[in-house]
Design an enzyme around this catalytic site. Structure first.
Site, PDB file in Angstrom:
ATOM      1  N   ASP A  21       0.834  -1.211   0.000  1.00  0.00           N
ATOM      2  CA  ASP A  21       0.000   0.000   0.000  1.00  0.00           C
ATOM      3  C   ASP A  21       0.869   1.262   0.000  1.00  0.00           C
ATOM      4  O   ASP A  21       1.995   1.252   0.501  1.00  0.00           O
ATOM      5  CB  ASP A  21      -0.916  -0.032   1.232  1.00  0.00           C
ATOM      6  CG  ASP A  21      -2.074   0.933   1.098  1.00  0.00           C
ATOM      7  OD1 ASP A  21      -2.401   1.337  -0.033  1.00  0.00           O
ATOM      8  OD2 ASP A  21      -2.656   1.293   2.143  1.00  0.00           O
ATOM      9  N   ASN A  64     -10.922  -2.665  -5.286  1.00  0.00           N
ATOM     10  CA  ASN A  64     -10.191  -1.728  -6.153  1.00  0.00           C
ATOM     11  C   ASN A  64     -10.865  -1.551  -7.524  1.00  0.00           C
ATOM     12  O   ASN A  64     -10.580  -0.585  -8.240  1.00  0.00           O
ATOM     13  CB  ASN A  64      -8.729  -2.157  -6.346  1.00  0.00           C
ATOM     14  CG  ASN A  64      -7.872  -2.004  -5.110  1.00  0.00           C
ATOM     15  OD1 ASN A  64      -6.931  -2.761  -4.886  1.00  0.00           O
ATOM     16  ND2 ASN A  64      -8.170  -1.004  -4.281  1.00  0.00           N
ATOM     17  N   GLY A 110      -0.141   5.566  -4.324  1.00  0.00           N
ATOM     18  CA  GLY A 110      -0.755   6.847  -4.663  1.00  0.00           C
ATOM     19  C   GLY A 110      -0.168   7.983  -3.831  1.00  0.00           C
ATOM     20  O   GLY A 110       0.199   9.039  -4.366  1.00  0.00           O
ATOM     21  N   HIS A 119       2.248   3.688  -9.120  1.00  0.00           N
ATOM     22  CA  HIS A 119       2.045   2.273  -9.467  1.00  0.00           C
ATOM     23  C   HIS A 119       3.237   1.737 -10.274  1.00  0.00           C
ATOM     24  O   HIS A 119       3.670   0.613 -10.074  1.00  0.00           O
ATOM     25  CB  HIS A 119       0.737   2.098 -10.247  1.00  0.00           C
ATOM     26  CG  HIS A 119      -0.484   2.446  -9.429  1.00  0.00           C
ATOM     27  ND1 HIS A 119      -0.647   2.017  -8.139  1.00  0.00           N
ATOM     28  CD2 HIS A 119      -1.592   3.200  -9.714  1.00  0.00           C
ATOM     29  CE1 HIS A 119      -1.810   2.477  -7.657  1.00  0.00           C
ATOM     30  NE2 HIS A 119      -2.388   3.212  -8.600  1.00  0.00           N
TER      31      HIS A 119
HETATM   32  C1  IPE Z   1      -5.376  -2.714  -0.249  1.00  0.00           C
HETATM   33  O1  IPE Z   1      -5.041  -1.380  -0.477  1.00  0.00           O
HETATM   34  C2  IPE Z   1      -5.340  -3.466  -1.528  1.00  0.00           C
HETATM   35  C3  IPE Z   1      -4.034  -3.613  -2.146  1.00  0.00           C
HETATM   36  C4  IPE Z   1      -2.886  -3.271  -1.632  1.00  0.00           C
HETATM   37  C5  IPE Z   1      -4.053  -4.224  -3.435  1.00  0.00           C
HETATM   38  P1  IPE Z   1      -6.170  -0.259  -0.548  1.00  0.00           P
HETATM   39  O2  IPE Z   1      -5.467   1.030  -0.613  1.00  0.00           O
HETATM   40  O3  IPE Z   1      -7.128  -0.560  -1.630  1.00  0.00           O
HETATM   41  O4  IPE Z   1      -6.882  -0.466   0.853  1.00  0.00           O
HETATM   42  P2  IPE Z   1      -7.903   0.456   1.639  1.00  0.00           P
HETATM   43  O5  IPE Z   1      -9.081   0.678   0.740  1.00  0.00           O
HETATM   44  O6  IPE Z   1      -7.216   1.740   1.965  1.00  0.00           O
HETATM   45  O7  IPE Z   1      -8.243  -0.314   2.870  1.00  0.00           O
HETATM   46  C1  IPE Z   2      -1.631   0.279  -3.402  1.00  0.00           C
HETATM   47  O1  IPE Z   2      -1.414   1.625  -3.380  1.00  0.00           O
HETATM   48  C2  IPE Z   2      -1.841  -0.253  -4.798  1.00  0.00           C
HETATM   49  C3  IPE Z   2      -3.212  -0.689  -5.079  1.00  0.00           C
HETATM   50  C4  IPE Z   2      -4.184  -0.734  -4.231  1.00  0.00           C
HETATM   51  C5  IPE Z   2      -3.494  -1.109  -6.429  1.00  0.00           C
HETATM   52  P1  IPE Z   2      -2.625   2.665  -3.367  1.00  0.00           P
HETATM   53  O2  IPE Z   2      -2.986   2.985  -4.772  1.00  0.00           O
HETATM   54  O3  IPE Z   2      -3.724   2.181  -2.503  1.00  0.00           O
HETATM   55  O4  IPE Z   2      -1.915   3.904  -2.703  1.00  0.00           O
HETATM   56  P2  IPE Z   2      -2.522   4.910  -1.630  1.00  0.00           P
HETATM   57  O5  IPE Z   2      -3.018   4.088  -0.478  1.00  0.00           O
HETATM   58  O6  IPE Z   2      -3.636   5.653  -2.310  1.00  0.00           O
HETATM   59  O7  IPE Z   2      -1.372   5.789  -1.248  1.00  0.00           O
HETATM   60 MG    MG Z   3      -4.128   2.397  -0.501  1.00  0.00          MG
END
Ligand code: IPE
Ligand code: IPE
Ligand code: MG
Length: 258
Positions: free
Chosen positions: A21, A69, A24, A38
């Protein structure tokens, strides 16, 4: 001495699962689009697989995309699918060379056709890998998996293939997508959140949790080894008390006992 030398080879986690995680937020903090996070996250995957393999970890499960997602903006979802197909196609030869066996868990029916095809090709081409199994959780969630397992179990009971009274914890494990893979010993989540986000809920019943503030794109060999060393400092009691663990430290886990 480097960090890997501090890892006790006799107490290695056999299976590490990671909630990758923070892609972003990594990008936003640098003034980039989320997609850049990503892309950088894919580089971190290569580093993690290499580091885990070097430390002789046998199974690495990475949470790449959850069923939730799919609710992200369409552009981001499409970007992630393209990136995944690109990374898989680019990396297959290298994975083969390094003895990495790719497996995948999740609802593949929801993937676009081109992504599914690329994935199946990579799974087939790496199936003889002996060094490490890289299990990718894609379009995965625990609640989806448990719902599917319940349906399959019900089907088999109705067909008379399975007797209702014979359903045990092991039976349920066998009907999950992780059948044949030992439960994770260590669950790592990067990016600062401390939640499971619908990941391996059944399988992590006795996993050790390790949370780090590091965003996934910054996660490297050092971070993985720090997590393993932290794990090795813990006492896994499986419901027993300390004294029993010290006396029986070489005995089996409760679920392996008669
Ligand atoms: C969890 O991350 C899923 C993955 C790492 C693929 P998210 O960023 O989607 O989780 P939440 O929604 O903050 O719990
Ligand atoms: C994890 O990073 C990757 C996926 C869930 C695909 P995020 O995209 O959730 O990154 P943040 O949590 O928004 O920083
Ligand atoms: Mg996330």
């Amino acid at each position: 001495m480097s960090l890997i030398d501090y890892i006790d080879q006799d107490r290695l986690p056999k299976h590490i699962a990671i909630i990758m995680d923070g892609n972003g937020r990594w990008a936003t903090s640098k003034g980039f689009e989320r997609g850049e996070g990503h892309k950088e996250g894919v580089r971190a995957i290569s580093r993690a697989v290499e580091a885990a393999s070097k430390a002789s970890v046998q199974y690495l499960t990475l949470y790449a995309f959850s069923t939730e997602n799919w609710n992200r903006p369409e552009d981001e979802v499409n970007g992630l699918m393209d990136l995944m197909v690109y990374a898989i196609s680019e990396e297959t030869e290298e994975l083969k060379k390094n003895g990495v066996k790719i497996t995948c868990i999740g609802d593949m029916t929801r993937l676009p056709e081109y992504a599914r095809t690329a994935l199946i090709k990579c799974i087939r081409e790496t199936e003889t890998g002996k060094c490490i199994t890289l299990n990718i959780a894609l379009s995965y969630s625990s609640k989806w998996e448990l719902t599917e397992a319940t349906r399959k179990i019900t089907d088999d009971v109705l067909k008379g293939v399975l007797n209702k009274d014979d359903i045990s914890e092991e039976t349920i494990s066998m009907y999950l997508t992780t059948s044949g893979i030992p439960d994770p010993d260590l669950l790592i989540r990067t990016g600062g959140e401390q939640r499971m986000s619908n990941f391996l809920l059944w399988q992590c019943a006795y996993a050790e949790f390790y949370f780090t503030e590091v965003y996934w794109p910054d996660f490297g060999e050092k971070d993985l080894y720090e997590a393993i060393i932290d794990y090795q400092g813990r006492e896994r009691r499986f419901g027993k008390i300390s004294e029993q663990i010290e006396l029986n430290c070489f005995e089996s886990k409760p679920d392996e006992e008669q």
